[in-house]
Write an enzyme that holds these catalytic residues in place. Structure first.
Site, short mmCIF file in Angstrom:
data_model
loop_
_atom_site.label_atom_id
_atom_site.label_comp_id
_atom_site.label_asym_id
_atom_site.label_seq_id
_atom_site.Cartn_x
_atom_site.Cartn_y
_atom_site.Cartn_z
N LYS A 61 0.98 -1.18 -0.05
CA LYS A 61 -0.04 -0.08 0.00
C LYS A 61 0.78 1.39 -0.10
O LYS A 61 2.08 1.24 0.24
CB LYS A 61 -0.77 0.11 1.24
CG LYS A 61 -2.16 -1.01 0.73
CD LYS A 61 -3.06 -1.08 1.85
CE LYS A 61 -4.36 -2.01 1.47
NZ LYS A 61 -5.45 -1.90 2.41
N ARG A 99 -2.85 -10.03 4.97
CA ARG A 99 -3.48 -10.35 3.57
C ARG A 99 -2.40 -9.60 2.68
O ARG A 99 -2.08 -8.44 2.70
CB ARG A 99 -5.04 -9.63 3.17
CG ARG A 99 -5.21 -9.76 2.03
CD ARG A 99 -6.55 -8.75 1.58
NE ARG A 99 -7.09 -8.82 0.28
CZ ARG A 99 -6.71 -8.03 -0.71
NH1 ARG A 99 -5.78 -7.38 -0.54
NH2 ARG A 99 -7.15 -8.12 -1.76
#
Length: 321
Positions: free
Chosen positions: A224, A264
């Site tokens: 991210k 994840r």
């Protein structure tokens, strides 16, 4: 809530460590790997490869949730997701379906998915909670303030940890009132969703507060933007998403140490190693058991037999590695 209690989710395998959720994006426009696994055959192979690399479960999604992404229609999402779920389920893979649509969740569960991962926590589709409740499936509830079409939505906070925790608590209460069993609810702080890099880092620094909600915790930090900004430093352009996997593994180790149920990630191998090391460190915290008639003081100088082989008896120094 103990770490081991926090890693138990009704309806799924119980792992003795933080689980690794591998990502399969069946999309042409994911921020990380859009288009690489858009074909059904390629997506199934990718899922199997992730399991071979150490993934405990695979998260299959057919709609990008990156900022600015345009939603796909229902038929297209079904076309992308359901055949991949069916193919992986036939190989015995534990599957999470990543969707905001009740129809996709319903058909994916029928095709063999084991749990539903909804970034909206059931807010995007009012039918989602009844569908999940009727199926008796575990449900991931993410902190969400709206679709990110057009950029960041309501990303202003006075106290990010308190506000995210309170909003997640309220959402979990609504999900449980809708019929989802409390022991089948997972919470996710929604890193990167209506949050900037500083917000994401503060949330990671306070995972204990999120665990205080009393539900297993999923941490989805993989590749991210905030990791890119950390790696780049002030004023420099962040590295591409695929160059953030080492940073992702670092977050995975921190999350595992904090007691997360799962992380994840897009690339599994390094994170699979990271969570296993975190587990080994947890186990090493157990006091060393000693036997015999030693008279030592616990400093490694006493006479007797130790069950530990990591130290050289009598000297307290590290032995051969």
């Amino acid at each position: 809530m103990s770490k081991q209690t926090g890693r138990r989710l009704a309806g799924l395998t119980v792992w003795d460590r933080c689980a690794v959720m591998g990502v399969v994006n069946v999309t042409p426009d994911s921020f990380s790997d859009g288009g690489r696994f858009f074909d059904t055959t390629a997506a199934i192979k990718r899922g199997l490869d992730l399991v071979a690399e150490g993934a405990d479960l695979v998260d299959v999604g057919g709609e990008s949730t990156r900022p600015g992404a345009t939603r796909v229609d229902e038929d297209e999402e079904l076309r992308r997701v359901v055949p991949v779920v069916r193919g992986l389920a036939s190989e015995g893979v534990t599957i999470s379906v990543d969707t905001m649509r009740a129809s996709v969740a319903e058909q994916a569960l029928a095709a063999g998915a084991a749990l539903v991962n909804d970034v909206s926590g059931g807010l995007a589709d009012p039918r989602m909670i009844p569908v999940v409740a009727d199926a008796g499936a575990p449900f991931v509830v993410m902190h969400w303030r709206g679709l990110l079409e057009g950029g960041n939505v309501r990303g202003t906070y006075e106290d990010i940890v308190t506000e995210v925790t309170d909003e997640l608590r309220a959402r979990v209460e609504a999900v449980v009132e809708g019929g989802v069993a409390p022991d089948r609810v997972v919470v996710d702080p929604g890193l990167g969703f209506s949050k900037d890099a500083e917000h994401d880092l503060v949330l990671l620094a306070h995972l204990d507060r999120l665990l205080g909600l009393g539900h297993p915790l999923l941490v989805a930090a993989s590749r991210k933007r905030f990791l890119g900004r950390v790696l780049a430093g002030p004023g420099a352009p962040p590295p591409p998403a695929r160059e953030r996997d080492a940073a992702t593994a670092a977050v995975s180790a921190l999350a595992a140490h904090a007691g997360a149920w799962a992380v994840r990630v897009h690339e599994v191998r390094a994170t699979a190693d990271a969570v296993r090391v975190a587990r080994a460190v947890e186990e090493a915290r157990t006091p060393v058991q000693r036997t015999g008639t030693g008279t030592g003081t616990g400093t490694g100088t006493g006479i007797g037999t130790s069950t530990s082989t990591s130290q050289d008896p009598g000297t307290g120094t590290e032995g051969p590695l």
